[in-house]
Design an enzyme around this catalytic site. Structure first.
Site, PDB file in Angstrom:
ATOM      1  CG  HIS A 156      -1.814  -8.355   0.366  1.00 48.51           C
ATOM      2  ND1 HIS A 156      -1.216  -7.123   0.278  1.00 48.51           N
ATOM      3  CD2 HIS A 156      -3.124  -8.155   0.039  1.00 48.51           C
ATOM      4  CE1 HIS A 156      -2.115  -6.219  -0.094  1.00 48.51           C
ATOM      5  NE2 HIS A 156      -3.275  -6.836  -0.252  1.00 48.51           N
ATOM      6  CE1 TYR A 182      -3.264  -2.806   0.355  1.00 45.47           C
ATOM      7  CE2 TYR A 182      -3.597  -2.224   2.642  1.00 45.47           C
ATOM      8  CZ  TYR A 182      -3.903  -3.016   1.555  1.00 45.47           C
ATOM      9  OH  TYR A 182      -4.855  -3.985   1.676  1.00 45.47           O
TER      10      TYR A 182
END
Ligand SMILES: NC(=O)c1ccc[n+]([C@@H]2O[C@H](COP(=O)([O-])OP(=O)(O)OC[C@H]3O[C@@H](n4cnc5c(N)ncnc54)[C@H](OP(=O)(O)O)[C@@H]3O)[C@@H](O)[C@H]2O)c1
Length: 324
Positions: free
Chosen positions: A118, A58
């Site tokens: 993830h 991110y």
């Protein structure tokens, strides 16, 4: 704020969790500065949010690290993530550990409360469980991690095949699951399993684009009526979800969307992503509000309960975005 114990962990977490990814990335995805992003995280902490969900991908770990400098480390629950590295065996495990060490450095902490793999696809799951998880569990013995979690892909695993295996395996203390007003199948496919195995759940995709951008909802409704999955009037209606907005119900669609997921049995934490201080306040209020009226919930289930995989936009599906 309300707090719950996250599955079988000893973490007491706020029912509203700040998502530091998505399209907003705390504002970094919408042109705001790092200082504004840090202020947004601090605003969330001031309002009682104690769970922050970020990821190596991110680009917001340094923002989170900066924001938590002003509070005692044990007052916040930091969740971050690493991709399942491509490649085989030992080298993939080494890269996952490298990703963990980089996250610790960027977050400015010596331990991560929830370290998640993830966006694990069903195909990548064996590698995640058999190669990567054992290496991460060794790092846990060194104190770098408290709990291990896994997040599903959403768009390419709408039936939750990966999560259904993961919750039974006893390795993962948390799972991150896609669930929203038009993608409700976790109710039967995931939450009974997480509750039985006491695996903590973090909810993603409650709003995403489909409930925050009317044009995205309109496109979805056109496609779903064209394929016969929804009645035609929904595509023709000027305000198709307007039935949710009334005295005693929700004031906004985003509010309805957060309230809908928050009270689902099996949901521990509702993640919300935003770049706007005003949205942040609204979303926390929505997550803390009572369930939607029964009649509205029944309508949502009757209209949309059969849909699968709607509105799970991957990060690259909107112009100008680069992370999940
Ligand atoms: N596979 C994975 O691991 C994965 C995948 C997806 C998400 N996640 C996690 O889940 C978190 C939540 O997902 P998400 O970021 O898609 O969050 P979301 O809360 O479902 O949707 C956020 C979107 O809705 C808008 N929005 C939020 N509140 C609003 C409001 N009150 N009024 C109008 N628009 C509003 C935001 O824009 P504004 O900036 O304008 O508010 C943003 O575009 C992510 O941050 C991430 O931590 C993980």
């Amino acid at each position: 704020m309300e707090y719950v114990t996250l599955g079988r962990t000893s973490l007491k977490v706020s029912v509203a969790g700040l998502g530091c990814g998505g399209f907003s990335r705390l504002g970094l995805g919408t042109g705001k500065s790092e200082a504004e992003a840090v202020a947004l995280v601090r605003q969330a902490l001031d309002l009682g949010v104690n769970l922050l969900d970020t990821a190596a991908a991110y680009g917001t770990e340094t923002v989170v690290g900066e924001a938590i400098k002003s509070v005692p480390r044990d007052s916040v629950v930091i969740a971050t993530k690493a991709w399942v590295p491509r490649g085989e065996g030992r080298s993939a495990a080494d890269r996952a550990v490298q990703s963990l060490d980089n996250s610790l450095r960027r977050l400015g902490t010596d331990n991560i409360d929830i370290f998640q793999l993830h966006g694990v696809s069903p195909r990548a799951y064996d590698q995640a469980r058999d190669i990567i998880a054992p290496a991460l569990l060794k790092e846990r013995e060194k104190g770098k991690i408290k709990y291990l979690g896994v997040t599903e892909t959403g768009s390419s695993d709408a039936e939750h095949a990966m999560a259904r295996r993961a919750v039974e395996d006893g390795i993962w203390d948390t799972v991150m699951i896609a669930f929203h007003m038009m993608h409700q199948n976790a109710r039967t496919r995931v939450f009974p399993l997480t509750m039985a195995n006491r695996v903590g759940t973090l909810l993603m995709f409650a709003v995403r684009n489909i409930f925050s951008k009317p044009e995205r909802l309109a496109t979805a409704l056109r496609e779903l009526t064209a394929s016969g999955q929804l009645p035609r009037w929904l595509a023709d209606a000027p305000n198709p979800l307007g039935f949710l907005i009334h005295e005693g119900g929700a004031r906004m669609i985003t509010e309805a969307a957060y309230r809908f997921v928050r009270h689902e049995p099996g949901v521990d934490v509702v993640l919300f992503g935003t770049s706007e201080p005003e949205h942040l306040r609204e979303n926390i209020a929505a997550i803390l509000a009572p369930p939607l009226p029964l009649a509205d919930r029944q309508t949502l289930t009757k209209l949309f309960g059969h849909l699968v995989g709607v509105g799970l936009d991957p990060p690259y599906s909107m112009p100008g975005f680069s992370s999940a």
